[in-house]
Design a protein around this motif. Sequence first.
Motif, PDB file in Angstrom:
ATOM      1  N   ALA A 285     214.521  71.047  63.969  1.00 10.45           N
ATOM      2  CA  ALA A 285     213.821  70.494  62.863  1.00 10.45           C
ATOM      3  C   ALA A 285     214.741  69.963  61.638  1.00 10.45           C
ATOM      4  N   LEU A 286     215.853  70.580  61.548  1.00 10.01           N
ATOM      5  CA  LEU A 286     216.977  69.932  60.723  1.00 10.01           C
ATOM      6  C   LEU A 286     217.534  68.677  60.989  1.00 10.01           C
TER       7      LEU A 286
ATOM      8  N   ALA B 214     214.758  66.190  60.700  1.00  9.49           N
ATOM      9  CA  ALA B 214     214.651  65.741  59.142  1.00  9.49           C
ATOM     10  C   ALA B 214     215.476  64.441  58.903  1.00  9.49           C
ATOM     11  N   ARG B 215     216.684  64.357  59.457  1.00  5.20           N
ATOM     12  CA  ARG B 215     217.505  63.293  59.097  1.00  5.20           C
ATOM     13  C   ARG B 215     217.076  62.028  60.202  1.00  5.20           C
TER      14      ARG B 215
ATOM     15  N   THR C 254     213.304  60.892  59.865  1.00  6.60           N
ATOM     16  CA  THR C 254     213.277  60.079  58.929  1.00  6.60           C
ATOM     17  C   THR C 254     213.770  58.503  58.724  1.00  6.60           C
TER      18      THR C 254
ATOM     19  N   PHE D 188     213.797  75.209  53.914  1.00  2.00           N
ATOM     20  CA  PHE D 188     213.162  73.881  53.423  1.00  2.00           C
ATOM     21  C   PHE D 188     214.000  73.148  52.559  1.00  2.00           C
TER      22      PHE D 188
ATOM     23  N   ILE E 119     215.996  71.039  54.841  1.00  2.00           N
ATOM     24  CA  ILE E 119     215.312  69.879  55.329  1.00  2.00           C
ATOM     25  C   ILE E 119     215.001  68.803  54.288  1.00  2.00           C
ATOM     26  N   GLY E 120     214.767  69.081  53.273  1.00  2.00           N
ATOM     27  CA  GLY E 120     214.450  68.171  52.278  1.00  2.00           C
ATOM     28  C   GLY E 120     215.924  67.394  51.879  1.00  2.00           C
TER      29      GLY E 120
ATOM     30  N   GLU F 134     218.251  66.708  54.312  1.00  2.00           N
ATOM     31  CA  GLU F 134     218.440  66.166  55.318  1.00  2.00           C
ATOM     32  C   GLU F 134     217.623  64.749  55.108  1.00  2.00           C
ATOM     33  N   ALA F 135     216.259  65.087  54.892  1.00  2.00           N
ATOM     34  CA  ALA F 135     215.411  63.949  55.014  1.00  2.00           C
ATOM     35  C   ALA F 135     215.699  62.951  54.088  1.00  2.00           C
TER      36      ALA F 135
END
Length: 253
Positions: free
Chosen positions: A18-19, A22-23, A26, A72, A75-76, A78-79
């Motif tokens: 997931a991490l 995220a990058r 995106t 979270f 994750i934000g 990395e996004a």
Amino acid sequence: MGGGILAQLAEQWIYAVALIFARIGTATILLPGFGDQSVPPRAKITCGLALAIGLMPALPEPQVPDNTSLLFLMIGIEATIGAFIGLGARALMAALHILGAQVGFASGLSNSLTPNQANAESASAIASLLTMGAIAAIFLSNTHHVILMGLMRSYAILPPGQIMPGDLAQQIARLGGAAFYIAAAVGAPFYVLSLLLNLGMGLANRVMPAMQVFFVAAPGLIVAGLLLLAFAVPAILTYHNAELANWFETLVR
């Protein structure tokens, strides 16, 4: 006992994917070629997930926090980094939109608008042609391999969980300026052509006032602009592709 350890490892693996997604995901949604308007959203997400899982063994293992709030937050972050990489590439692709508008204005084709294959907004026919040519050049010249290497290299330049908003905003601003510079540099011959032809039309109108100069010279202006574009397209795409590859090789402008 063994089942509990296996479940814990699976949970850690899912969080790590997931991490990374995220990058990588995106960035994939925004990258030219991978995230164009003509690519279905499900295909973008699937491509991003496949790249995240495929590149995971070659990437540094992210430290998954125990706190859900911190997870979270990471994750934000990395996004945001992924959006920075994708938007940086999009800023360089915008040079072709600017150039297409300039060439269309110089050759009398500025009102010829067509749906854009890369973005949601419409663009001039020449801008759409240049954008499609640039996307084709990315895959024909294996620049997409450089893009994937740039995504992997981003973990060394921008470590997971660390972000510098000021530097990222400054880089995006520089890329926007670079887009205008590229458009002006490769569009200079069209400015000269437009200036010379319009000066000639003005002199012809002074010599022969009764002649409808616009209706006589407009087709010549269009033909001359298209001929110059035909000769200049290889150099334009080569130069733009080199600038795009250089951005992914350094991620610094």
